[in-house]
Motif scaffolding. Structure first.
Motif, short mmCIF file in Angstrom:
data_model
loop_
_atom_site.label_atom_id
_atom_site.label_comp_id
_atom_site.label_asym_id
_atom_site.label_seq_id
_atom_site.Cartn_x
_atom_site.Cartn_y
_atom_site.Cartn_z
N TYR A 85 0.82 -1.22 0.00
CA TYR A 85 0.00 0.00 0.00
C TYR A 85 0.85 1.27 0.00
O TYR A 85 0.56 2.21 -0.71
CB TYR A 85 -0.93 -0.01 1.22
N ARG A 86 1.90 1.30 0.78
CA ARG A 86 2.74 2.50 0.91
C ARG A 86 3.83 2.58 -0.15
O ARG A 86 4.59 3.54 -0.18
CB ARG A 86 3.35 2.56 2.29
N LEU A 87 3.94 1.57 -0.99
CA LEU A 87 4.96 1.59 -2.03
C LEU A 87 4.39 2.21 -3.29
O LEU A 87 3.41 1.73 -3.84
CB LEU A 87 5.46 0.16 -2.32
N SER A 88 5.02 3.27 -3.74
CA SER A 88 4.48 3.97 -4.91
C SER A 88 5.07 3.46 -6.21
O SER A 88 4.45 3.56 -7.26
CB SER A 88 4.75 5.48 -4.79
N GLY A 89 6.27 2.93 -6.15
CA GLY A 89 6.93 2.45 -7.37
C GLY A 89 6.42 1.09 -7.78
O GLY A 89 5.71 0.42 -7.05
N GLY A 90 6.81 0.67 -8.95
CA GLY A 90 6.44 -0.65 -9.44
C GLY A 90 7.42 -1.68 -8.95
O GLY A 90 7.85 -1.68 -7.80
N LEU A 91 7.82 -2.55 -9.85
CA LEU A 91 8.70 -3.65 -9.50
C LEU A 91 10.05 -3.15 -8.97
O LEU A 91 10.65 -3.80 -8.13
CB LEU A 91 8.90 -4.57 -10.71
N VAL A 147 5.38 -19.22 -0.09
CA VAL A 147 4.10 -18.72 -0.58
C VAL A 147 4.14 -17.23 -0.29
O VAL A 147 4.35 -16.81 0.85
CB VAL A 147 2.91 -19.39 0.14
N VAL A 148 4.00 -16.42 -1.33
CA VAL A 148 4.09 -14.97 -1.19
C VAL A 148 2.70 -14.37 -1.40
O VAL A 148 2.08 -14.60 -2.45
CB VAL A 148 5.09 -14.35 -2.19
N VAL A 149 2.23 -13.62 -0.41
CA VAL A 149 0.95 -12.94 -0.47
C VAL A 149 1.23 -11.45 -0.47
O VAL A 149 1.90 -10.94 0.42
CB VAL A 149 0.06 -13.30 0.73
N VAL A 150 0.73 -10.75 -1.50
CA VAL A 150 0.94 -9.30 -1.61
C VAL A 150 -0.40 -8.59 -1.61
O VAL A 150 -1.21 -8.78 -2.52
CB VAL A 150 1.74 -8.94 -2.89
N GLU A 151 -0.62 -7.80 -0.58
CA GLU A 151 -1.80 -6.92 -0.54
C GLU A 151 -1.45 -5.65 -1.31
O GLU A 151 -0.34 -5.16 -1.22
CB GLU A 151 -2.16 -6.56 0.90
N TRP A 152 -2.41 -5.14 -2.08
CA TRP A 152 -2.21 -3.91 -2.84
C TRP A 152 -1.09 -4.07 -3.88
O TRP A 152 -0.35 -3.14 -4.14
CB TRP A 152 -1.90 -2.72 -1.94
N GLY A 153 -0.97 -5.22 -4.50
CA GLY A 153 0.15 -5.49 -5.40
C GLY A 153 -0.09 -5.16 -6.86
O GLY A 153 0.82 -5.30 -7.67
N GLU A 154 -1.29 -4.71 -7.22
CA GLU A 154 -1.59 -4.43 -8.62
C GLU A 154 -0.60 -3.42 -9.19
O GLU A 154 -0.33 -2.39 -8.60
CB GLU A 154 -3.00 -3.87 -8.80
#
Length: 172
Positions: free
Chosen positions: A95-101, A117-124
């Motif tokens: 959520y707080r990360l503004s950059g992409g990859l 197992v990697v779970v990323v919230e707000w990862g779009e």
């Protein structure tokens, strides 16, 4: 929990689910954990308070990992080692990360992914390049001043890993 009557036809490789309580969301996470293995990436989308962390808490219970699964909002990522022989759970809140990859690379998710197992919230728009094989979980809830616990969820498997998976077991 029940399969929702879709407003429009579900995408191939998708299942729609209605969840009516936080406990049902955790139970869905526990059931989902049975489908997961090391190398799996889950992207969770939904408004604040939709239940992303509650679902992840159930995943952690189902995977049998150490430590309480809580929102990693301020630490960005938490690693929960397995208490058995299963994969660890890496829980990321982008959520707080503004950059992409580029910004995500600092977290070394590409290194963690094969063994976890990697779970990323707000990862779009931030983690899709990690792998073509992923589960996208979209959680919709009523917005505004409401105590409504009902969540409409769509779980979509993308890539070869999920092509033959029977996601309908999640709606059971």
């Amino acid at each position: 929990m029940e399969a929702a009557a879709p407003h429009s036809p579900a995408e191939p490789g998708s299942v729609q689910i209605v969840v009516t309580s936080p406990e049902q969301m955790r139970e869905l996470g526990r059931r989902l954990a049975k489908l997961l293995r090391a190398g799996d990436l889950l992207m969770l989308s939904g408004e604040l308070g939709a239940g992303k962390t509650t679902l992840t808490r159930g995943l952690g219970e189902g995977l049998g990992v150490r430590g309480a699964v809580t929102s990693p909002t301020f630490v960005i990522a938490r690693v929960h080692p397995s208490l058995g022989d299963g994969p660890p759970l890496v829980h990321v809140d982008a959520y707080r990360l503004s950059g992409g990859l580029d910004e995500m690379e600092d977290l070394d998710l590409d290194v963690s992914l094969p063994d976890s197992v990697v779970v990323v919230e707000w990862g779009e728009g931030k983690v899709e390049e990690l792998t073509e094989d992923r589960l996208q979980v979209v959680i919709h809830r009523a917005v505004g001043d409401t105590t409504d616990e009902v969540r409409q969820m769509t779980v979509t498997g993308l890539g070869e890993r999920w092509a033959e998976a029977d996601l309908s077991v999640l709606a059971a």
